[in-house]
Design a protein around this motif. Structure first.
Motif, mmCIF file in Angstrom:
data_model
loop_
_atom_site.group_PDB
_atom_site.id
_atom_site.type_symbol
_atom_site.label_atom_id
_atom_site.label_comp_id
_atom_site.label_asym_id
_atom_site.label_seq_id
_atom_site.Cartn_x
_atom_site.Cartn_y
_atom_site.Cartn_z
ATOM 1 N N GLU A 159 -8.095 79.564 70.657
ATOM 2 C CA GLU A 159 -7.149 79.634 71.770
ATOM 3 C C GLU A 159 -7.890 79.480 73.095
ATOM 4 N N GLU A 160 -9.073 80.104 73.204
ATOM 5 C CA GLU A 160 -9.875 79.946 74.420
ATOM 6 C C GLU A 160 -10.321 78.499 74.601
ATOM 7 N N LEU A 161 -10.630 77.835 73.507
ATOM 8 C CA LEU A 161 -10.998 76.423 73.587
ATOM 9 C C LEU A 161 -9.809 75.578 74.050
ATOM 10 N N ALA A 162 -8.619 75.926 73.578
ATOM 11 C CA ALA A 162 -7.407 75.231 74.040
ATOM 12 C C ALA A 162 -7.185 75.486 75.527
ATOM 13 N N ASP A 163 -7.431 76.711 75.971
ATOM 14 C CA ASP A 163 -7.308 77.025 77.395
ATOM 15 C C ASP A 163 -8.275 76.175 78.220
ATOM 16 N N THR A 164 -9.468 75.970 77.681
ATOM 17 C CA THR A 164 -10.469 75.148 78.371
ATOM 18 C C THR A 164 -9.992 73.708 78.489
ATOM 19 N N VAL A 165 -9.444 73.175 77.402
ATOM 20 C CA VAL A 165 -8.887 71.818 77.442
ATOM 21 C C VAL A 165 -7.799 71.728 78.508
ATOM 22 N N ALA A 166 -6.930 72.722 78.555
ATOM 23 C CA ALA A 166 -5.822 72.714 79.521
ATOM 24 C C ALA A 166 -6.346 72.743 80.955
ATOM 25 N N ARG A 167 -7.390 73.529 81.209
ATOM 26 C CA ARG A 167 -7.959 73.581 82.556
ATOM 27 C C ARG A 167 -8.530 72.223 82.958
ATOM 28 N N ILE A 168 -9.206 71.569 82.021
ATOM 29 C CA ILE A 168 -9.789 70.260 82.318
ATOM 30 C C ILE A 168 -8.696 69.223 82.556
ATOM 31 N N ARG A 169 -7.635 69.303 81.748
ATOM 32 C CA ARG A 169 -6.552 68.323 81.875
ATOM 33 C C ARG A 169 -5.812 68.443 83.219
ATOM 34 N N ARG A 170 -5.894 69.602 83.853
ATOM 35 C CA ARG A 170 -5.262 69.731 85.172
ATOM 36 C C ARG A 170 -5.946 68.834 86.201
ATOM 37 N N HIS A 171 -7.218 68.554 85.965
ATOM 38 C CA HIS A 171 -7.989 67.739 86.908
ATOM 39 C C HIS A 171 -7.960 66.253 86.548
ATOM 40 N N ARG A 172 -7.754 65.944 85.277
ATOM 41 C CA ARG A 172 -7.728 64.534 84.856
ATOM 42 C C ARG A 172 -6.913 64.420 83.568
ATOM 43 N N THR A 173 -5.840 63.657 83.626
ATOM 44 C CA THR A 173 -4.966 63.503 82.472
ATOM 45 C C THR A 173 -5.487 62.378 81.579
ATOM 46 N N VAL A 174 -6.092 62.763 80.482
ATOM 47 C CA VAL A 174 -6.637 61.804 79.516
ATOM 48 C C VAL A 174 -6.169 62.226 78.124
ATOM 49 N N PRO A 175 -6.180 61.302 77.160
ATOM 50 C CA PRO A 175 -5.805 61.676 75.788
ATOM 51 C C PRO A 175 -6.752 62.750 75.232
ATOM 52 N N VAL A 176 -6.216 63.565 74.337
ATOM 53 C CA VAL A 176 -6.993 64.646 73.722
ATOM 54 C C VAL A 176 -6.973 64.492 72.208
ATOM 55 N N TYR A 177 -8.135 64.597 71.602
ATOM 56 C CA TYR A 177 -8.275 64.658 70.152
ATOM 57 C C TYR A 177 -8.835 66.042 69.857
ATOM 58 N N ALA A 178 -8.038 66.866 69.196
ATOM 59 C CA ALA A 178 -8.425 68.264 69.005
ATOM 60 C C ALA A 178 -8.355 68.653 67.544
ATOM 61 N N GLN A 179 -9.374 69.362 67.095
ATOM 62 C CA GLN A 179 -9.319 69.938 65.749
ATOM 63 C C GLN A 179 -8.064 70.791 65.660
ATOM 64 N N TRP A 180 -7.435 70.793 64.493
ATOM 65 C CA TRP A 180 -6.082 71.329 64.388
ATOM 66 C C TRP A 180 -5.946 72.756 64.910
ATOM 67 N N GLU A 181 -6.992 73.576 64.756
ATOM 68 C CA GLU A 181 -6.906 74.962 65.228
ATOM 69 C C GLU A 181 -6.672 75.030 66.735
ATOM 70 N N ILE A 182 -7.237 74.071 67.448
ATOM 71 C CA ILE A 182 -7.047 74.002 68.893
ATOM 72 C C ILE A 182 -5.728 73.304 69.222
ATOM 73 N N ALA A 183 -5.442 72.242 68.500
ATOM 74 C CA ALA A 183 -4.216 71.475 68.752
ATOM 75 C C ALA A 183 -2.973 72.345 68.636
ATOM 76 N N ARG A 184 -2.983 73.318 67.732
ATOM 77 C CA ARG A 184 -1.803 74.175 67.571
ATOM 78 C C ARG A 184 -1.480 74.908 68.862
ATOM 79 N N PHE A 185 -2.503 75.377 69.562
ATOM 80 C CA PHE A 185 -2.274 76.073 70.833
ATOM 81 C C PHE A 185 -1.897 75.088 71.941
ATOM 82 N N LEU A 186 -2.470 73.911 71.926
ATOM 83 C CA LEU A 186 -2.113 72.918 72.936
ATOM 84 C C LEU A 186 -0.641 72.547 72.824
ATOM 85 N N GLU A 187 -0.155 72.529 71.594
ATOM 86 C CA GLU A 187 1.244 72.184 71.366
ATOM 87 C C GLU A 187 2.174 73.361 71.649
ATOM 88 N N SER A 188 1.852 74.554 71.114
ATOM 89 C CA SER A 188 2.760 75.702 71.230
ATOM 90 C C SER A 188 2.669 76.408 72.576
#
Length: 262
Positions: A113-142
């Motif tokens: 979940e913390e890794l998903a939070d990190t992805v979200a923080r980065i995406r606020r600065h630059r919107t690029v596609p994300v490839y995430a291991q499923w454990e992280i992707a679940r939080f990015l989606e939900s």
């Protein structure tokens, strides 16, 4: 005497970032004393030469010893140079409802979940596609309802047996997904646990992609003592695990480089 000199030199090299108040997170952004590699190499070489009775072998080994054992920072690049993000999972939690662990997925757990939070923080600065291991992707989606996320899933056999992907397995799936894009694979921004991210960057590169950690962004570094993977519960255990993985990859590269035809 040589061993005492090496120990004293090592303590001095370590003391520099410690004196600066470096933490696991801050160490990524504040490299510390860049003379430390030269100092360590200078002190390691005579000690190892004496132990092996072979200065040539020692000279070959010292850079590898430093790289695997003493350098835990990945190369970084600014966000503007990154075309997509790759997020690698770290640990998990046992299935909430129990069951056969070979056929029931674990819970993603707080580190992912913390890794998903990190992805979200980065995406606020630059919107690029994300490839995430499923454990992280679940939080990015939900949690974030994030779009343009490709979940890297485990392999499920016809009988329901689950084979989870290694770091290299995830990198291979990402490379496969991007290999036929009109603009080429592009440059990856890698997100991973603090003690895992250097190997994540290396592994991504080994799969034919340019890869860097996003400059200026710290990575999660708190271990989960309830992780379903014992080697990810404590830092002292994980560092040994990660070094073993680095040595295994290095071994294959060195052997194939020395004897490409077997």
């Amino acid at each position: 005497m040589q061993r005492r000199d090496f120990a004293a030199g090592l303590a001095a090299a370590i003391a520099v970032p410690a004196a600066l108040g470096a933490t696991p997170a801050a160490a990524q952004e504040h490299p510390g004393d860049r003379h430390a590699p030269d100092e360590l190499a200078r002190r390691m070489l005579p000690v190892l030469s004496a132990e092996l009775d072979d200065r040539g072998a020692a000279r070959s080994l010292v850079p590898h010893l430093y790289d695997v054992g003493f350098d835990w920072r990945p190369e970084t690049a600014p966000l503007r140079k990154l075309d997509f993000l790759v997020a690698y999972g770290f640990g998990n939690r046992p299935p909430a409802g129990g069951g056969d662990p070979t056929k029931v997925r674990p819970e993603p757990g707080p580190v992912n979940e913390e890794l998903a939070d990190t992805v979200a923080r980065i995406r606020r600065h630059r919107t690029v596609p994300v490839y995430a291991q499923w454990e992280i992707a679940r939080f990015l989606e939900s949690k974030y309802r994030m779009r343009h996320v490709t979940s890297i899933e485990p392999v499920v056999a016809p009988d329901g047996t689950i084979t989870y992907l290694s770091t290299d397995g995830v990198a291979a799936q990402v490379a496969k997904a991007r290999q036929h894009l009109p603009g080429g694979i592009g440059t990856a921004g890698v997100v991973g646990f603090r003690d895992h991210i250097k190997r994540c960057v290396q592994t991504t590169r080994d799969r034919g992609m340019k890869a860097y950690a996003p400059e200026g962004h710290s990575m999660p570094h708190t271990y989960d003592p309830r992780s379903g993977q014992p080697w990810t519960r404590r830092r002292d255990l994980y560092l040994v695990h990660d070094m073993a993985a680095q040595w295994q990859v290095l071994r294959e590269k060195l052997v194939s480089g020395a004897y490409p035809k077997g």
